[in-house]
Design a protein around this motif. Structure first.
Motif, PDB file in Angstrom:
ATOM      1  N   LEU A 272       0.855  -1.182   0.000  1.00 30.74           N
ATOM      2  CA  LEU A 272       0.000   0.000   0.000  1.00 30.74           C
ATOM      3  C   LEU A 272       0.898   1.241   0.000  1.00 30.74           C
ATOM      4  CD1 LEU A 272      -2.679  -1.037   2.635  1.00 30.74           C
ATOM      5  CD2 LEU A 272      -2.660  -1.453   0.180  1.00 30.74           C
ATOM      6  N   GLU A 273       0.566   2.201  -0.851  1.00 34.67           N
ATOM      7  CA  GLU A 273       1.362   3.416  -0.985  1.00 34.67           C
ATOM      8  C   GLU A 273       0.603   4.610  -0.431  1.00 34.67           C
ATOM      9  OE1 GLU A 273       4.068   4.605  -4.536  1.00 34.67           O
ATOM     10  OE2 GLU A 273       2.058   5.394  -4.959  1.00 34.67           O
ATOM     11  N   VAL A 274       1.312   5.401   0.371  1.00 37.84           N
ATOM     12  CA  VAL A 274       0.738   6.600   0.993  1.00 37.84           C
ATOM     13  C   VAL A 274       1.754   7.728   0.856  1.00 37.84           C
ATOM     14  CG1 VAL A 274      -0.114   7.607   3.147  1.00 37.84           C
ATOM     15  CG2 VAL A 274      -0.511   5.183   2.678  1.00 37.84           C
ATOM     16  N   TYR A 275       1.274   8.931   0.583  1.00 34.95           N
ATOM     17  CA  TYR A 275       2.138  10.113   0.528  1.00 34.95           C
ATOM     18  C   TYR A 275       1.894  10.966   1.762  1.00 34.95           C
ATOM     19  CZ  TYR A 275       3.697   9.317  -4.233  1.00 34.95           C
ATOM     20  OH  TYR A 275       4.287   8.779  -5.350  1.00 34.95           O
ATOM     21  N   GLY A 276       2.975  11.556   2.245  1.00 38.29           N
ATOM     22  CA  GLY A 276       2.889  12.451   3.383  1.00 38.29           C
ATOM     23  C   GLY A 276       3.754  13.670   3.146  1.00 38.29           C
ATOM     24  N   HIS A 277       3.511  14.711   3.932  1.00 37.71           N
ATOM     25  CA  HIS A 277       4.227  15.972   3.768  1.00 37.71           C
ATOM     26  C   HIS A 277       4.598  16.522   5.136  1.00 37.71           C
ATOM     27  CE1 HIS A 277       2.521  15.905  -0.290  1.00 37.71           C
ATOM     28  NE2 HIS A 277       1.377  15.628   0.299  1.00 37.71           N
ATOM     29  N   ILE A 278       5.775  17.115   5.191  1.00 38.03           N
ATOM     30  CA  ILE A 278       6.182  17.905   6.353  1.00 38.03           C
ATOM     31  C   ILE A 278       6.754  19.199   5.803  1.00 38.03           C
ATOM     32  CG2 ILE A 278       7.660  18.101   8.377  1.00 38.03           C
ATOM     33  CD1 ILE A 278       7.706  15.087   8.559  1.00 38.03           C
ATOM     34  N   TYR A 279       6.077  20.289   6.100  1.00 37.54           N
ATOM     35  CA  TYR A 279       6.452  21.610   5.600  1.00 37.54           C
ATOM     36  C   TYR A 279       6.598  21.548   4.085  1.00 37.54           C
ATOM     37  CZ  TYR A 279       8.714  26.181   5.384  1.00 37.54           C
ATOM     38  OH  TYR A 279       9.029  27.479   5.093  1.00 37.54           O
TER      39      TYR A 279
ATOM     40  N   GLY B 132       8.596  19.285   2.428  1.00 37.71           N
ATOM     41  CA  GLY B 132       9.053  17.963   2.005  1.00 37.71           C
ATOM     42  C   GLY B 132       7.885  17.036   1.711  1.00 37.71           C
ATOM     43  N   THR B 133       8.025  16.223   0.658  1.00 31.47           N
ATOM     44  CA  THR B 133       7.021  15.225   0.294  1.00 31.47           C
ATOM     45  C   THR B 133       7.675  13.856   0.377  1.00 31.47           C
ATOM     46  OG1 THR B 133       5.877  16.758  -1.168  1.00 31.47           O
ATOM     47  CG2 THR B 133       5.458  14.419  -1.525  1.00 31.47           C
TER      48      THR B 133
END
Length: 108
Positions: free
Chosen positions: A71-78, A80-81
């Motif tokens: 399973l693929e999930v994208y996340g972000h911090i400020y 950054g991806t």
């Protein structure tokens, strides 16, 4: 040119992914995504997890017969991806996480 090609790919991928059926571990993958980003970068109020979970092609179990679901999930911090893959044993009633990968998306 490569930056634009990657951007277009990122924008059209959710369109194709939306047609796939939800995996029974999709909610667990979202929870694990937050935990993985927190583990690598610490608690940060700017952390965001995309709600879209993409079911990828299963991978072969390196220890023997059978396959694992990915399973693929994208996340972000400020700014950054991050692309995260969560690898689950193929079971019907439970979500047994057997591996995870994280990769920062950078446009070089």
């Amino acid at each position: 040119m490569m930056k634009y090609a990657l951007l277009v790919l990122l924008l059209i991928t959710p369109t194709f992914a939306a047609a796939k059926p939800l995996h029974h571990c999709s909610k667990d993958a979202l929870i694990q995504a937050k935990k993985l980003l927190d583990f690598h970068f610490g608690l940060d109020e700017r952390t965001e997890i995309n709600e879209l979970v993409t079911v990828l092609k299963p991978i072969k179990n390196p220890a023997g017969e059978g396959k694992f679901d990915v399973l693929e999930v994208y996340g972000h911090i400020y700014k950054g991806t991050y692309r995260m893959h969560f690898i689950y044993a193929q079971t019907e009633n439970q979500c047994l996480l057997v591996g995870q990968e994280i990769l920062e998306i950078t446009l070089l």
